[in-house]
Structures are given as C-alpha cells and as structure tokens.
Write a protein that holds these residues in place. Sequence first.
Motif, PDB file in Angstrom:
ATOM      1  N   LYS A 179      15.744  65.703  57.113  1.00 31.32           N
ATOM      2  CA  LYS A 179      16.921  65.275  56.529  1.00 31.32           C
ATOM      3  C   LYS A 179      18.132  65.818  57.320  1.00 31.32           C
ATOM      4  O   LYS A 179      19.221  65.110  57.532  1.00 31.32           O
ATOM      5  CB  LYS A 179      16.922  65.748  54.992  1.00 31.32           C
ATOM      6  N   PRO A 180      18.272  66.875  57.438  1.00 31.28           N
ATOM      7  CA  PRO A 180      19.492  67.511  58.336  1.00 31.28           C
ATOM      8  C   PRO A 180      19.521  66.930  59.719  1.00 31.28           C
ATOM      9  O   PRO A 180      20.792  66.905  60.162  1.00 31.28           O
ATOM     10  CB  PRO A 180      19.222  69.073  58.544  1.00 31.28           C
ATOM     11  N   ARG A 181      18.569  66.354  60.312  1.00 29.35           N
ATOM     12  CA  ARG A 181      18.774  65.461  61.776  1.00 29.35           C
ATOM     13  C   ARG A 181      19.056  64.085  61.408  1.00 29.35           C
ATOM     14  O   ARG A 181      19.101  63.363  62.231  1.00 29.35           O
ATOM     15  CB  ARG A 181      17.513  65.892  62.489  1.00 29.35           C
ATOM     16  N   ASN A 182      19.316  63.578  60.122  1.00 29.64           N
ATOM     17  CA  ASN A 182      19.329  62.255  59.679  1.00 29.64           C
ATOM     18  C   ASN A 182      18.141  61.533  60.224  1.00 29.64           C
ATOM     19  O   ASN A 182      18.578  60.273  60.350  1.00 29.64           O
ATOM     20  CB  ASN A 182      20.673  61.787  60.423  1.00 29.64           C
ATOM     21  N   GLN A 183      17.225  62.026  60.148  1.00 31.46           N
ATOM     22  CA  GLN A 183      15.816  61.159  60.485  1.00 31.46           C
ATOM     23  C   GLN A 183      15.180  60.629  59.360  1.00 31.46           C
ATOM     24  O   GLN A 183      15.217  61.282  58.154  1.00 31.46           O
ATOM     25  CB  GLN A 183      14.762  62.070  61.317  1.00 31.46           C
ATOM     26  N   LEU A 184      14.888  59.497  59.283  1.00 30.76           N
ATOM     27  CA  LEU A 184      14.199  58.623  58.080  1.00 30.76           C
ATOM     28  C   LEU A 184      12.862  58.618  58.431  1.00 30.76           C
ATOM     29  O   LEU A 184      12.369  57.976  59.463  1.00 30.76           O
ATOM     30  CB  LEU A 184      14.714  57.167  58.081  1.00 30.76           C
ATOM     31  N   VAL A 185      11.875  59.131  57.217  1.00 24.94           N
ATOM     32  CA  VAL A 185      10.546  59.231  57.620  1.00 24.94           C
ATOM     33  C   VAL A 185      10.014  58.356  56.163  1.00 24.94           C
ATOM     34  O   VAL A 185      10.050  58.790  55.113  1.00 24.94           O
ATOM     35  CB  VAL A 185      10.123  60.396  57.574  1.00 24.94           C
ATOM     36  N   ASN A 186       9.020  57.205  56.590  1.00 24.52           N
ATOM     37  CA  ASN A 186       8.540  56.607  55.466  1.00 24.52           C
ATOM     38  C   ASN A 186       7.155  56.156  55.891  1.00 24.52           C
ATOM     39  O   ASN A 186       6.785  55.996  56.891  1.00 24.52           O
ATOM     40  CB  ASN A 186       9.153  55.460  55.157  1.00 24.52           C
ATOM     41  N   ALA A 187       6.296  56.094  54.806  1.00 25.00           N
ATOM     42  CA  ALA A 187       4.755  55.482  54.840  1.00 25.00           C
ATOM     43  C   ALA A 187       5.057  54.149  54.251  1.00 25.00           C
ATOM     44  O   ALA A 187       5.796  53.744  53.302  1.00 25.00           O
ATOM     45  CB  ALA A 187       4.215  56.400  53.920  1.00 25.00           C
ATOM     46  N   VAL A 188       4.070  53.203  55.032  1.00 24.61           N
ATOM     47  CA  VAL A 188       4.267  51.806  54.608  1.00 24.61           C
ATOM     48  C   VAL A 188       2.699  51.353  54.341  1.00 24.61           C
ATOM     49  O   VAL A 188       1.587  51.962  55.064  1.00 24.61           O
ATOM     50  CB  VAL A 188       4.864  51.055  55.676  1.00 24.61           C
ATOM     51  N   LEU A 189       2.501  50.396  53.449  1.00 26.82           N
ATOM     52  CA  LEU A 189       1.159  49.736  53.383  1.00 26.82           C
ATOM     53  C   LEU A 189       1.425  48.384  53.644  1.00 26.82           C
ATOM     54  O   LEU A 189       1.861  47.533  53.129  1.00 26.82           O
ATOM     55  CB  LEU A 189       1.009  49.863  51.734  1.00 26.82           C
ATOM     56  N   PRO A 190       0.487  48.220  55.131  1.00 28.54           N
ATOM     57  CA  PRO A 190       0.537  46.661  55.546  1.00 28.54           C
ATOM     58  C   PRO A 190      -0.285  45.865  54.417  1.00 28.54           C
ATOM     59  O   PRO A 190      -0.181  44.584  54.688  1.00 28.54           O
ATOM     60  CB  PRO A 190       0.014  47.070  56.942  1.00 28.54           C
ATOM     61  N   GLY A 191      -1.283  46.307  53.609  1.00 27.02           N
ATOM     62  CA  GLY A 191      -2.125  45.433  52.961  1.00 27.02           C
ATOM     63  C   GLY A 191      -3.478  45.404  53.704  1.00 27.02           C
ATOM     64  O   GLY A 191      -3.479  45.736  54.853  1.00 27.02           O
ATOM     65  N   TRP A 192      -4.303  44.562  53.177  1.00 29.24           N
ATOM     66  CA  TRP A 192      -5.272  44.185  53.734  1.00 29.24           C
ATOM     67  C   TRP A 192      -5.359  42.997  54.858  1.00 29.24           C
ATOM     68  O   TRP A 192      -4.997  41.802  54.457  1.00 29.24           O
ATOM     69  CB  TRP A 192      -6.530  43.550  52.624  1.00 29.24           C
ATOM     70  N   VAL A 193      -5.335  43.476  56.105  1.00 25.52           N
ATOM     71  CA  VAL A 193      -4.806  42.517  56.986  1.00 25.52           C
ATOM     72  C   VAL A 193      -6.015  42.126  58.083  1.00 25.52           C
ATOM     73  O   VAL A 193      -6.853  42.859  58.354  1.00 25.52           O
ATOM     74  CB  VAL A 193      -3.677  43.267  58.171  1.00 25.52           C
TER      75      VAL A 193
END
Length: 263
Positions: free
Chosen positions: A205-219
């Motif tokens: 956060k102090p570096r203004n980096q965004l970190v997220n996890a995503v679920l693409p679903g059953w592909v």
Amino acid sequence: MKPATGTALVTGANRGLGLETCRQLGRLGWRVWLTAPDPDEGQQVRDALRSEGLDVHFEPLDVASPESLSTLAGRLEQQGVRLSALINNAGVAMDGFNAHVAEYTLAVNFFGPLHVTERLLPLMEEHGRIVMVSSSLAELKDYPPALQQRFDPPPSKEQLKALLRSFVEDVRDGVYEARGWPGSAYRVSKLGLNALTRLLAQELKPRNQLVNAVLPGWVRTQMGGQHAARSVERGADILVWAATLPPEGPTGGLFINRRPIPW
C-alpha cells in the motif's frame, strides 16, 4: 472509458488464459511480455500474436526455478523494462496426490507467484497492478473452521510459507487428514495464494501497488477441459480488468465477474 496503456508481464502465457490475456492487453494497446518455460513454444506464440499487429515480446520463465527467474529479471533490467502490471497466471493441476505432487504444485502455484512478485517489484511502476489467478476451490467458507483460522486472518509471510511447507511434510508423513488438510494440493496452493494476496496488498500500500486475486471461472483450457462452461475470452476478462485498474482501484480483494466476493 478505455483504460490507460502500459507494459505488462504475464506468466504461463503460452496457452489458455495467459495467452488470451496477452492478446486482450495487446489489443488495448499495451506492450506485453509473454513468459513460458519452453522457449520454442513461447517464441511461436509471440510470433502469432505479432502477426495480429500486437506489441508482444517473449522471455523464458519457469516460475518454479530460482535460476530461471533470476535470468529473466536480469534481462528485463538490462533492457530498462518498467512494468505497469504483473499477472501471475502460471499454474498446474496435477493428477494424483502424494508428497511430490504437493511439493511441485506449491512450487508453481504459491511459491512461484511469491518469488516472481518479490523479484520483479523493483521493476514495477508506481500504481502498478499485481494480479493473482485464484480458484473458487479456495474460498474459505468451504473449509473446516480450524483450517480457516490458520489462514484468516493471514499469518505473517514467513509463517505462511512455513504453514504451506508443513502441508507437504504432513502429506509425506501420511498425517495430512489428521492435521485437517484437504486431500488436494491444488486447493491448498490456492488457499495459500489468497492469503498471500492479502498480505502483499497491505505490504505494498505505501508503494501504491494494487494487489488482487481473481477467479476466471471454469474455462475451456487445457486445464479446465473442453466441457467447461466459459470461453477463454470470457475467462481472461477478469485478469485484464484487474491488470488495468485505475490508480484509485481496489486492493487486497477477491473478484469474479469484476465483482468482489468474500475470501
């Protein structure tokens, strides 16, 4: 509004979601570094995307190999590459279940994203985005309370690494069930990845980096199989969305269909 362009690096991008993510980012005007373990295959994919008029480059990377990662980082540094987005897409889902499967699955699905992210952080621009590709099989609600408490709230990064290494040892010793672990290395690897996402989001956060996890679903990919419900184009959408978030976008979240869901 069309998202701002930048430079992205995608791991495991020689096929499936990774390849389609490179294609979609390229079509948005991004410069994309495609990485994969096999140089011949990676170069062929790069050439195919370039034939579509996309600005795509290739570097070999085996996320489970410290030597491979060090070589990649050195080459990017020499070229002065600055990353706007890092997409940790590389993953495995192995047949069977034993200590070898557990160890290698964690090496790729958990320790791979951890080490890639840590090594490439010096190349990340301010407001850079880091994307972890997770799975619905790692949603905490599906685990026994005792195991949930070991991951929520997440322990420190060192404790988390030790916890996942203990899973491998428990499998090797034949006591994983007694210790409350599921009989799936893939599920445990993604459970650890989710916890790691939350830790990194706070750390960066102090570096203004965004970190997220995503679920693409059953592909419908080599991993998902041809009977999966989603096209690879639809599955890749959530990866591209998280990679192109605005500076004021969310961090530390778990998302599906561009919407947040509980861990």
